[in-house]
Write a protein that holds these residues in place. Structure first.
Motif, short mmCIF file in Angstrom:
data_model
loop_
_atom_site.label_atom_id
_atom_site.label_comp_id
_atom_site.label_asym_id
_atom_site.label_seq_id
_atom_site.Cartn_x
_atom_site.Cartn_y
_atom_site.Cartn_z
N ILE A 121 0.83 -1.20 0.00
CA ILE A 121 0.00 0.00 0.00
C ILE A 121 0.87 1.26 0.00
O ILE A 121 1.85 1.35 0.73
N GLY A 122 0.46 2.22 -0.81
CA GLY A 122 1.07 3.54 -0.81
C GLY A 122 2.23 3.69 -1.78
O GLY A 122 2.65 2.70 -2.41
N PRO A 123 2.71 4.93 -1.93
CA PRO A 123 2.21 6.11 -1.21
C PRO A 123 0.90 6.64 -1.77
O PRO A 123 0.65 6.55 -2.97
N VAL A 124 0.07 7.17 -0.87
CA VAL A 124 -1.14 7.89 -1.27
C VAL A 124 -1.03 9.27 -0.64
O VAL A 124 -1.21 9.43 0.56
N THR A 125 -0.69 10.27 -1.45
CA THR A 125 -0.38 11.60 -0.91
C THR A 125 -1.37 12.67 -1.33
O THR A 125 -1.48 13.70 -0.67
N SER A 126 -2.11 12.44 -2.41
CA SER A 126 -3.06 13.45 -2.87
C SER A 126 -4.31 13.43 -1.99
O SER A 126 -4.71 12.39 -1.46
N THR A 127 -4.93 14.59 -1.82
CA THR A 127 -6.16 14.68 -1.02
C THR A 127 -7.25 13.79 -1.60
O THR A 127 -7.94 13.06 -0.87
N TRP A 128 -7.41 13.83 -2.93
CA TRP A 128 -8.44 13.03 -3.58
C TRP A 128 -8.16 11.54 -3.42
O TRP A 128 -9.06 10.74 -3.19
N GLY A 129 -6.88 11.16 -3.53
CA GLY A 129 -6.51 9.76 -3.35
C GLY A 129 -6.87 9.27 -1.96
O GLY A 129 -7.38 8.15 -1.79
N LYS A 130 -6.62 10.09 -0.95
CA LYS A 130 -6.94 9.71 0.42
C LYS A 130 -8.45 9.57 0.62
O LYS A 130 -8.92 8.67 1.32
N LEU A 132 -10.64 8.77 -1.75
CA LEU A 132 -11.05 7.55 -2.44
C LEU A 132 -10.72 6.31 -1.61
O LEU A 132 -11.53 5.37 -1.55
N MET A 133 -9.55 6.29 -0.99
CA MET A 133 -9.18 5.13 -0.18
C MET A 133 -10.15 4.95 0.98
O MET A 133 -10.62 3.84 1.25
N LYS A 134 -10.48 6.03 1.66
CA LYS A 134 -11.37 5.92 2.81
C LYS A 134 -12.77 5.52 2.38
O LYS A 134 -13.45 4.74 3.06
N LEU A 135 -13.21 6.03 1.21
CA LEU A 135 -14.56 5.72 0.73
C LEU A 135 -14.69 4.27 0.27
O LEU A 135 -15.66 3.58 0.60
N PHE A 136 -13.71 3.81 -0.52
CA PHE A 136 -13.88 2.55 -1.23
C PHE A 136 -13.10 1.38 -0.64
O PHE A 136 -13.55 0.24 -0.68
N LYS A 151 0.19 -2.36 6.28
CA LYS A 151 -0.92 -2.42 7.25
C LYS A 151 -1.02 -1.11 8.02
O LYS A 151 -2.11 -0.56 8.21
N ASP A 152 0.12 -0.60 8.48
CA ASP A 152 0.13 0.66 9.22
C ASP A 152 -0.35 1.82 8.33
O ASP A 152 -1.05 2.72 8.80
N TYR A 153 0.03 1.78 7.06
CA TYR A 153 -0.35 2.84 6.12
C TYR A 153 -1.86 2.85 5.90
O TYR A 153 -2.48 3.91 5.83
N LEU A 154 -2.46 1.66 5.79
CA LEU A 154 -3.92 1.59 5.64
C LEU A 154 -4.62 2.22 6.84
O LEU A 154 -5.59 2.98 6.67
N LYS A 155 -4.16 1.91 8.01
CA LYS A 155 -4.76 2.49 9.22
C LYS A 155 -4.64 4.00 9.21
O LYS A 155 -5.59 4.73 9.55
N LYS A 156 -3.47 4.49 8.78
CA LYS A 156 -3.24 5.94 8.70
C LYS A 156 -4.20 6.59 7.72
O LYS A 156 -4.63 7.73 7.91
N LEU A 157 -4.56 5.86 6.65
CA LEU A 157 -5.48 6.38 5.64
C LEU A 157 -6.95 6.25 6.06
O LEU A 157 -7.84 6.69 5.33
N GLY A 158 -7.18 5.64 7.19
CA GLY A 158 -8.55 5.49 7.68
C GLY A 158 -9.25 4.25 7.17
O GLY A 158 -10.48 4.14 7.25
N VAL A 159 -8.48 3.28 6.65
CA VAL A 159 -9.06 2.02 6.20
C VAL A 159 -8.99 1.05 7.38
O VAL A 159 -7.95 0.46 7.67
#
Length: 369
Positions: A121-130, A132-136, A151-159
């Motif tokens: 997973i990642g990097p996901v740095t754009s606002t829109w990308g973040k 989308l990750m949280k939504l989908f 795994k830690d990155y997903l948690k940081k993204l709110g997944v």
């Protein structure tokens, strides 16, 4: 069981084709007659090579076929590999990250369960990308990732909703067939001390081109090695390999392997090497599977994570931090102490193989009735 596979397939990237072969082979080995459909940019080629059904992956055509495949499927596997990232530009619904997440959403709308499989997973740095990750991404039913960082990155993204388990890259469960077509394509005598070199273009810290050239010249002069460039994604890696050769004094003592080989053929070539040097993650993984010491240049967390798990990080470097003197010292050590390096790798690779197979076990536990 009917399964749809969504990933970076049919685009000529050896690492992603190795992922596809490993998934298909292990699904067939562990499940009873799975019916597999692959979303691929080269559906005819994918269907022929792997004996599966295949549908054109992009949105330009065959969208009805995508929906039909998903409606009839019991499970969609998204992965493996580094699909969920926005290193490449993400513009609303265009770019890799929106594509893979919209395929997930389409699967859920079709009533199909979704497993993110052996993903980095990642990097996901754009606002829109973040967003989308949280939504989908939270719509997935189960997630396995290939390292703790992911795994830690997903948690940081709110997944946080689906369960996430750390496993390993599914290529560690690659089932190789014995053959030697790639090796036999070169005019080798069998006495060479081969160093496999895996170069890809990377625009940050481009000094690795000159430093790799200097290293190879020194290894030729001091140990009489034969460097062979292994282009895992030909349209990018062949020019990058030629950039290194252009900086070398002894380029006439090197070879450039063809780029039209299968993952199986590349792996079997690397088995002949004494050492692998370079950037491509799956060339380094092939080296670990072949018990070949490897010195990596980490351009991404996924490479560093792998090198730490294989036991070769102490000999490797992040791009931008390559010390020429230490680079040569480390390469010479690995060449001169191959047995000791193999003793470090062997238990690590065995553990990674078991963790790669855990992807299949978790699929069975969660989705096979």
């Amino acid at each position: 069981m009917k399964i749809v596979l969504s990933g970076f397939y049919g685009l000529g990237n050896t690492g992603d084709e190795a992922i596809l072969k490993a998934i298909i082979d292990n699904l067939r080995a562990e499940l009873t007659n799975p019916e597999i459909t692959v979303f691929s940019l080269s559906p005819d080629q994918t269907a022929k090579e792997y004996g599966v059904k295949s549908v054109y992956r992009a949105w330009r055509r065959e969208n009805k076929e995508k929906v039909k495949a998903l409606r009839s499927a019991d499970l969609m596997i998204s992965g493996g590999g580094g699909l969920l990232q926005d290193t490449y530009p993400t513009k609303f619904l265009f770019g890799p990250l929106p594509y893979y997440l919209l395929i997930v959403m389409l699967a859920k709308l079709c009533g199909t369960k979704v497993m993110f499989f052996s993903q980095g997973i990642g990097p996901v740095t754009s606002t829109w990308g973040k967003i989308l990750m949280k939504l989908f991404a939270n719509r997935a039913d189960f997630i396995t990732v290939r390292d703790q960082y992911s795994k830690d990155y997903l948690k940081k993204l709110g997944v946080t909703r689906p369960e996430t388990v750390v496993t390993a890259d599914i290529v560690f469960a690659f089932k190789a067939d014995e053959e030697d077509r790639a090796y036999q394509s070169l005019p080798l005598t069998g006495d060479e001390k081969i160093v496999a070199v895996t170069i890809r273009p990377w625009f940050s810290h481009p000094d690795y081109i000159e430093k790799t050239a200097h290293l190879l010249d020194q290894l030729i002069e001091q140990r009489g090695v034969t460097p062979v460039f292994v282009p895992m994604e030909g349209k990018y890696d062949v020019p990058a390999s030629k950039d290194v050769m252009a900086k070398m004094k002894h380029a006439d003592k090197t070879y450039l392997l063809g780029s039209d080989f299968t993952p199986n053929e590349f792996l079997n070539f690397i088995r002949h090497a004494e050492l692998t040097v370079g950037l491509r993650l799956h060339a380094l993984i092939f080296s670990a599977l072949s018990n070949v010491p490897h010195l990596g240049f980490s351009y991404d967390k996924k490479v560093e994570s792998f090198l730490k798990r294989s036991g070769m990080w102490d000999y490797s470097f992040r791009l931008g931090e390559i010390d020429e003197t230490k680079l040569l010292t480390n390469a010479l050590y690995l060449l001169d102490n191959k047995t000791q390096a193999q003793q470090i790798m062997e238990p690590n690779v065995a553990k990674l193989h078991a963790e790669a197979m855990r992807n299949i076990e978790l699929l069975q536990e969660n989705f096979v009735k």
